[in-house]
Design a protein around this motif. Sequence first.
Motif, PDB file in Angstrom:
ATOM      1  N   ASN A  77      36.073 -43.269   9.837  1.00 17.83           N
ATOM      2  CA  ASN A  77      34.823 -43.338  10.588  1.00 17.83           C
ATOM      3  C   ASN A  77      34.942 -44.279  11.774  1.00 17.83           C
ATOM      4  N   GLU A  78      35.626 -45.393  11.599  1.00 17.81           N
ATOM      5  CA  GLU A  78      35.824 -46.336  12.693  1.00 17.81           C
ATOM      6  C   GLU A  78      36.639 -45.686  13.804  1.00 17.81           C
ATOM      7  N   ASP A  79      37.670 -44.937  13.430  1.00 15.87           N
ATOM      8  CA  ASP A  79      38.494 -44.268  14.423  1.00 15.87           C
ATOM      9  C   ASP A  79      37.681 -43.219  15.177  1.00 15.87           C
ATOM     10  N   GLU A  80      36.846 -42.482  14.463  1.00 11.57           N
ATOM     11  CA  GLU A  80      36.019 -41.459  15.094  1.00 11.57           C
ATOM     12  C   GLU A  80      35.034 -42.101  16.072  1.00 11.57           C
ATOM     13  N   LEU A  81      34.408 -43.181  15.661  1.00 11.84           N
ATOM     14  CA  LEU A  81      33.470 -43.876  16.532  1.00 11.84           C
ATOM     15  C   LEU A  81      34.174 -44.401  17.779  1.00 11.84           C
ATOM     16  N   LEU A  82      35.358 -44.968  17.593  1.00 19.07           N
ATOM     17  CA  LEU A  82      36.113 -45.489  18.725  1.00 19.07           C
ATOM     18  C   LEU A  82      36.482 -44.371  19.701  1.00 19.07           C
ATOM     19  N   ARG A  83      36.883 -43.225  19.187  1.00 21.69           N
ATOM     20  CA  ARG A  83      37.200 -42.085  20.054  1.00 21.69           C
ATOM     21  C   ARG A  83      35.986 -41.654  20.862  1.00 21.69           C
ATOM     22  N   LYS A  84      34.828 -41.628  20.213  1.00 21.48           N
ATOM     23  CA  LYS A  84      33.608 -41.218  20.907  1.00 21.48           C
ATOM     24  C   LYS A  84      33.228 -42.215  21.999  1.00 21.48           C
ATOM     25  N   VAL A  85      33.356 -43.497  21.698  1.00 24.38           N
ATOM     26  CA  VAL A  85      33.022 -44.518  22.695  1.00 24.38           C
ATOM     27  C   VAL A  85      33.983 -44.422  23.872  1.00 24.38           C
ATOM     28  N   LYS A  86      35.263 -44.231  23.597  1.00 23.01           N
ATOM     29  CA  LYS A  86      36.243 -44.133  24.670  1.00 23.01           C
ATOM     30  C   LYS A  86      35.986 -42.931  25.573  1.00 23.01           C
ATOM     31  N   SER A  87      35.377 -41.883  25.027  1.00 22.46           N
ATOM     32  CA  SER A  87      35.146 -40.683  25.824  1.00 22.46           C
ATOM     33  C   SER A  87      33.889 -40.782  26.697  1.00 22.46           C
ATOM     34  N   LEU A  88      33.107 -41.848  26.522  1.00 22.42           N
ATOM     35  CA  LEU A  88      31.900 -42.021  27.330  1.00 22.42           C
ATOM     36  C   LEU A  88      32.248 -42.358  28.781  1.00 22.42           C
ATOM     37  N   SER A  89      31.340 -42.008  29.674  1.00 19.94           N
ATOM     38  CA  SER A  89      31.498 -42.415  31.074  1.00 19.94           C
ATOM     39  C   SER A  89      31.289 -43.925  31.159  1.00 19.94           C
ATOM     40  N   GLN A  90      31.700 -44.511  32.265  1.00 19.85           N
ATOM     41  CA  GLN A  90      31.530 -45.952  32.453  1.00 19.85           C
ATOM     42  C   GLN A  90      30.052 -46.342  32.383  1.00 19.85           C
ATOM     43  N   ASP A  91      29.194 -45.528  32.989  1.00 17.34           N
ATOM     44  CA  ASP A  91      27.757 -45.824  32.945  1.00 17.34           C
ATOM     45  C   ASP A  91      27.227 -45.783  31.511  1.00 17.34           C
ATOM     46  N   ASN A  92      27.663 -44.787  30.749  1.00 19.62           N
ATOM     47  CA  ASN A  92      27.215 -44.690  29.353  1.00 19.62           C
ATOM     48  C   ASN A  92      27.777 -45.826  28.505  1.00 19.62           C
ATOM     49  N   LYS A  93      28.991 -46.267  28.799  1.00 16.89           N
ATOM     50  CA  LYS A  93      29.560 -47.406  28.076  1.00 16.89           C
ATOM     51  C   LYS A  93      28.739 -48.666  28.344  1.00 16.89           C
ATOM     52  N   LYS A  94      28.353 -48.855  29.602  1.00 16.35           N
ATOM     53  CA  LYS A  94      27.521 -50.008  29.950  1.00 16.35           C
ATOM     54  C   LYS A  94      26.170 -49.933  29.252  1.00 16.35           C
ATOM     55  N   ALA A  95      25.582 -48.743  29.210  1.00 16.20           N
ATOM     56  CA  ALA A  95      24.293 -48.562  28.550  1.00 16.20           C
ATOM     57  C   ALA A  95      24.407 -48.834  27.052  1.00 16.20           C
ATOM     58  N   LEU A  96      25.484 -48.364  26.444  1.00 14.01           N
ATOM     59  CA  LEU A  96      25.715 -48.610  25.014  1.00 14.01           C
ATOM     60  C   LEU A  96      25.877 -50.099  24.747  1.00 14.01           C
ATOM     61  N   LEU A  97      26.633 -50.770  25.585  1.00 13.10           N
ATOM     62  CA  LEU A  97      26.830 -52.213  25.424  1.00 13.10           C
ATOM     63  C   LEU A  97      25.507 -52.959  25.554  1.00 13.10           C
ATOM     64  N   GLN A  98      24.696 -52.548  26.510  1.00 13.27           N
ATOM     65  CA  GLN A  98      23.391 -53.179  26.692  1.00 13.27           C
ATOM     66  C   GLN A  98      22.506 -52.944  25.462  1.00 13.27           C
ATOM     67  N   LEU A  99      22.546 -51.728  24.940  1.00 11.02           N
ATOM     68  CA  LEU A  99      21.782 -51.416  23.721  1.00 11.02           C
ATOM     69  C   LEU A  99      22.219 -52.287  22.551  1.00 11.02           C
ATOM     70  N   LEU A 100      23.537 -52.394  22.365  1.00  9.45           N
ATOM     71  CA  LEU A 100      24.059 -53.213  21.266  1.00  9.45           C
ATOM     72  C   LEU A 100      23.693 -54.669  21.425  1.00  9.45           C
ATOM     73  N   ASN A 101      23.730 -55.168  22.637  1.00  6.23           N
ATOM     74  CA  ASN A 101      23.347 -56.553  22.890  1.00  6.23           C
ATOM     75  C   ASN A 101      21.864 -56.783  22.593  1.00  6.23           C
ATOM     76  N   ASN A 102      21.034 -55.791  22.858  1.00  4.01           N
ATOM     77  CA  ASN A 102      19.610 -55.906  22.578  1.00  4.01           C
ATOM     78  C   ASN A 102      19.286 -55.856  21.092  1.00  4.01           C
ATOM     79  N   ILE A 103      20.157 -55.245  20.320  1.00  2.00           N
ATOM     80  CA  ILE A 103      19.950 -55.137  18.873  1.00  2.00           C
ATOM     81  C   ILE A 103      20.124 -56.488  18.196  1.00  2.00           C
ATOM     82  N   LYS A 104      21.003 -57.311  18.730  1.00  2.00           N
ATOM     83  CA  LYS A 104      21.257 -58.626  18.143  1.00  2.00           C
ATOM     84  C   LYS A 104      19.965 -59.362  18.078  1.00  2.00           C
TER      85      LYS A 104
END
Length: 94
Positions: A67-94
């Motif tokens: 599952n970790e490998d699958e998640l990592l593959r999905k994150v790597k396939s995101l565009s740079q903008d989507n990666k930034k948005a995901l990071l911002q979302l994760l930071n807001n969850i903290k």
Amino acid sequence: MEVLDKIEKLRNEKGWSINYLAMESGLTQSTLNNLYSRNTEPKISTLRAICSAFGITLSDFFKEEENEDELLRKVKSLSQDNKKALLQLLNNIK
């Protein structure tokens, strides 16, 4: 995650010593100590006994890693903008 690292993680989550894992798994303490000191992966029969002690199957043992490998593959396939948005979302969850 390497097999020995995963065993260590599960052991620490339960608060078990190597000796306690040995007792629960029916393995000798020297068998477990040798795995760590030699940094070798256990035989399937040894890993099956360890998994049994933890109350999980071999499939369960390896499932999280997949599952970790699958998640990592999905994150790597995101565009740079989507990666930034995901990071911002994760930071807001903290």
